[in-house]
Motif scaffolding. Structure first.
Motif, short mmCIF file in Angstrom:
data_model
loop_
_atom_site.label_atom_id
_atom_site.label_comp_id
_atom_site.label_asym_id
_atom_site.label_seq_id
_atom_site.Cartn_x
_atom_site.Cartn_y
_atom_site.Cartn_z
N TRP A 35 64.43 32.81 -64.44
CA TRP A 35 65.24 33.64 -65.33
C TRP A 35 64.98 33.26 -66.78
CZ3 TRP A 35 69.14 37.39 -64.28
CH2 TRP A 35 69.29 37.70 -62.92
N VAL A 36 65.00 34.26 -67.67
CA VAL A 36 64.77 34.02 -69.10
C VAL A 36 65.84 34.73 -69.91
CG1 VAL A 36 62.29 33.75 -68.80
CG2 VAL A 36 63.23 36.02 -69.30
N ARG A 37 66.02 34.25 -71.17
CA ARG A 37 66.98 34.85 -72.08
C ARG A 37 66.23 35.73 -73.08
NH1 ARG A 37 72.49 31.90 -72.69
NH2 ARG A 37 72.66 33.56 -74.25
N THR A 38 66.41 37.02 -72.93
CA THR A 38 65.75 37.94 -73.87
C THR A 38 66.35 37.82 -75.27
OG1 THR A 38 67.26 39.75 -73.26
CG2 THR A 38 65.21 39.55 -72.01
N VAL A 66 65.18 29.18 -67.01
CA VAL A 66 65.58 28.27 -65.95
C VAL A 66 64.94 28.72 -64.64
CG1 VAL A 66 67.69 29.56 -65.39
CG2 VAL A 66 67.54 27.13 -64.81
N ALA A 67 64.46 27.77 -63.87
CA ALA A 67 63.95 28.05 -62.52
C ALA A 67 65.03 27.58 -61.55
CB ALA A 67 62.64 27.31 -62.28
N LEU A 68 65.54 28.51 -60.75
CA LEU A 68 66.68 28.21 -59.89
C LEU A 68 66.46 28.74 -58.48
CD1 LEU A 68 68.03 31.24 -59.64
CD2 LEU A 68 69.05 30.67 -61.81
N TRP A 69 67.42 28.46 -57.62
CA TRP A 69 67.43 29.08 -56.29
C TRP A 69 68.78 29.78 -56.10
CZ3 TRP A 69 66.94 23.50 -56.20
CH2 TRP A 69 68.14 22.81 -55.94
N VAL A 70 68.78 30.80 -55.25
CA VAL A 70 70.03 31.52 -54.98
C VAL A 70 70.98 30.58 -54.24
CG1 VAL A 70 68.88 33.74 -54.88
CG2 VAL A 70 69.11 32.42 -52.78
N PRO A 71 72.32 30.66 -54.51
CA PRO A 71 73.03 31.73 -55.21
C PRO A 71 73.30 31.47 -56.69
CG PRO A 71 74.62 30.35 -54.09
CD PRO A 71 73.25 29.76 -53.80
N PHE A 72 72.61 30.51 -57.33
CA PHE A 72 72.86 30.22 -58.74
C PHE A 72 72.54 31.43 -59.63
CE2 PHE A 72 72.53 25.89 -57.07
CZ PHE A 72 73.63 25.30 -57.67
N ALA A 125 70.18 38.18 -69.92
CA ALA A 125 69.20 37.45 -69.11
C ALA A 125 68.50 38.40 -68.15
CB ALA A 125 69.88 36.34 -68.33
N LYS A 126 67.26 38.08 -67.82
CA LYS A 126 66.55 38.87 -66.82
C LYS A 126 65.72 37.95 -65.94
CE LYS A 126 62.14 40.10 -69.03
NZ LYS A 126 61.25 41.24 -69.42
N MET A 127 65.56 38.38 -64.68
CA MET A 127 64.71 37.63 -63.78
C MET A 127 63.26 38.03 -64.05
SD MET A 127 64.63 37.38 -59.61
CE MET A 127 63.72 38.91 -59.42
N LEU A 128 62.45 37.06 -64.42
CA LEU A 128 61.05 37.35 -64.74
C LEU A 128 60.23 37.55 -63.47
CD1 LEU A 128 59.45 37.66 -67.33
CD2 LEU A 128 58.85 35.24 -67.21
N VAL A 129 60.47 36.73 -62.46
CA VAL A 129 59.72 36.81 -61.20
C VAL A 129 60.43 35.96 -60.15
CG1 VAL A 129 58.23 34.81 -61.64
CG2 VAL A 129 57.37 36.69 -60.22
N ASP A 130 60.21 36.26 -58.87
CA ASP A 130 60.71 35.39 -57.80
C ASP A 130 59.54 34.98 -56.92
OD1 ASP A 130 60.25 37.27 -55.69
OD2 ASP A 130 62.18 38.22 -56.09
#
Length: 339
Positions: A122-125, A189-195, A206-211
């Motif tokens: 996830w990144v902060r635009t 931030v690189a996270l795992w669900v459910p964060f 915020a947007k998810m850049l990739v999974d």
């Protein structure tokens, strides 16, 4: 009276011996005996603890005469340190299943899932980060060595970014990494669900850049159950009972996911909406026990484990790793389920 009394004593003694024998070989009749306490650490994400709570819901642990003490941890490093230190008998974890065992510390004996899309970047635009190109020179917190970290470094490399030079990866407990991102202290931030739910709710920009699905199956990340070497060697009967109870839970989860997830969400993930819970479950790949056995025995699981072990070698966390063939037991599940 004396004759009948002694007859009863003989019968009771014989029954006790029979139950003890069943327990020793891991037979279902062991549930008649006093339950066996097993200390199990786990990471709280559905890809790891789904079968744990499914088994609790249908009573498969108790049916096998197991008194399972489940203890929550925030990182794979902490959970393995606890097991190596003697505080746990076994554990359920993500990518770290291919770390400590490759150093000779633990035996992998069950695989829970392939974490197909559970890890996310996830990144902060609002801080000017919209693409991988914008990450250069930035700080990215994650739990180093975790599923999220394996995914992060894979994603960075795939997009021409050197994880060791072009960005600064900060090692934090996942709750702390996510809190730092939400507070605006870091732009990614690189996270795992459910964060991801807390991020999406708290940071509208915020947007998810990739999974992780973008790099499947070449970089498949699997997690599962690991027993300490000592416990695995000394308790073959208990190991079979754990595997049998897990198989019942796994097949229930796979065959009746809506029912199982509703029960799991209500008791163990009340903060996660049910529709999000179902999305989390679909972010991992879970197979029926007999299908897992096929992957165990045709070398697929060994290949996947070695992929992650090789990541730790590249990271410098392991010097001379054992191949997965040495630390993974592909036979135990087949022994209790059949093929």
């Amino acid at each position: 009276m004396t004759v009948n009394f002694w007859k009863r004593r003989v019968v009771v003694k014989a029954l006790g011996a029979a139950v003890a024998a069943l327990a020793a070989v891991g037979m279902p009749g062991a549930s008649l005996a006093q339950s066996t306490k097993v200390r199990v650490g786990y990471i709280h994400t559905i890809a790891v603890d789904g079968q744990i709570w499914a088994g609790e819901h249908i009573g498969s642990w108790k049916k096998e005469g197991l008194d399972m003490e489940f203890i929550k941890f925030d990182s794979g490093l902490a959970i393995f340190q606890a097991m190596v230190g003697g505080s746990l008998d076994m554990l359920a974890v993500g990518a770290f299943a291919a770390n400590f065992p490759a150093n000779g510390q633990g035996k992998v004996f069950l695989i829970n899932s392939i974490e197909y899309a559970t890890a996310q970047l996830w990144v902060r635009t609002d801080q000017g980060v919209n693409s991988f190109r914008d990450l250069r020179g930035k700080k990215i917190p994650t739990a180093v060595g975790s599923t999220a970290d394996v995914f992060l470094r894979t994603a960075l490399k795939a997009n021409g970014i050197d994880p060791s030079k072009d960005v600064e990866i900060i090692n934090q407990r996942m709750p702390d990494a996510v809190s730092a991102f939400i507070a605006g202290a870091v732009p990614a931030v690189a996270l795992w669900v459910p964060f991801n739910l807390a991020v999406a709710k708290s940071v509208p920009t915020a947007k998810m850049l990739v999974d992780a699905s973008a790099y499947y199956p070449q970089s498949a990340i699997i997690g599962g159950w690991v027993a300490s070497n000592d416990y695995y060697a000394k308790n073959p009967g208990v190991m079979k009972r754990v595997a049998r109870a897990w198989a019942a839970a796994n097949d229930y989860l796979v065959s009746k996911p809506d029912e199982a997830l509703a029960a799991i969400q209500a008791k163990h993930y009340p903060e996660v909406p049910l529709d999000s819970m179902k999305a989390m479950y679909k972010a991992s790949k879970v197979f029926p026990s007999k299908e897992w056995i096929k992957y165990y025995q045709d070398g697929t699981v060994v290949k996947w484990l070695n992929q992650v072990t090789n990541f730790y070698v590249e990271l410098g966390a392991i010097q001379k790793p054992l191949p997965a063939e040495k630390y993974f037991d592909p036979k135990l599940l087949a022994e209790v389920v059949g093929r």
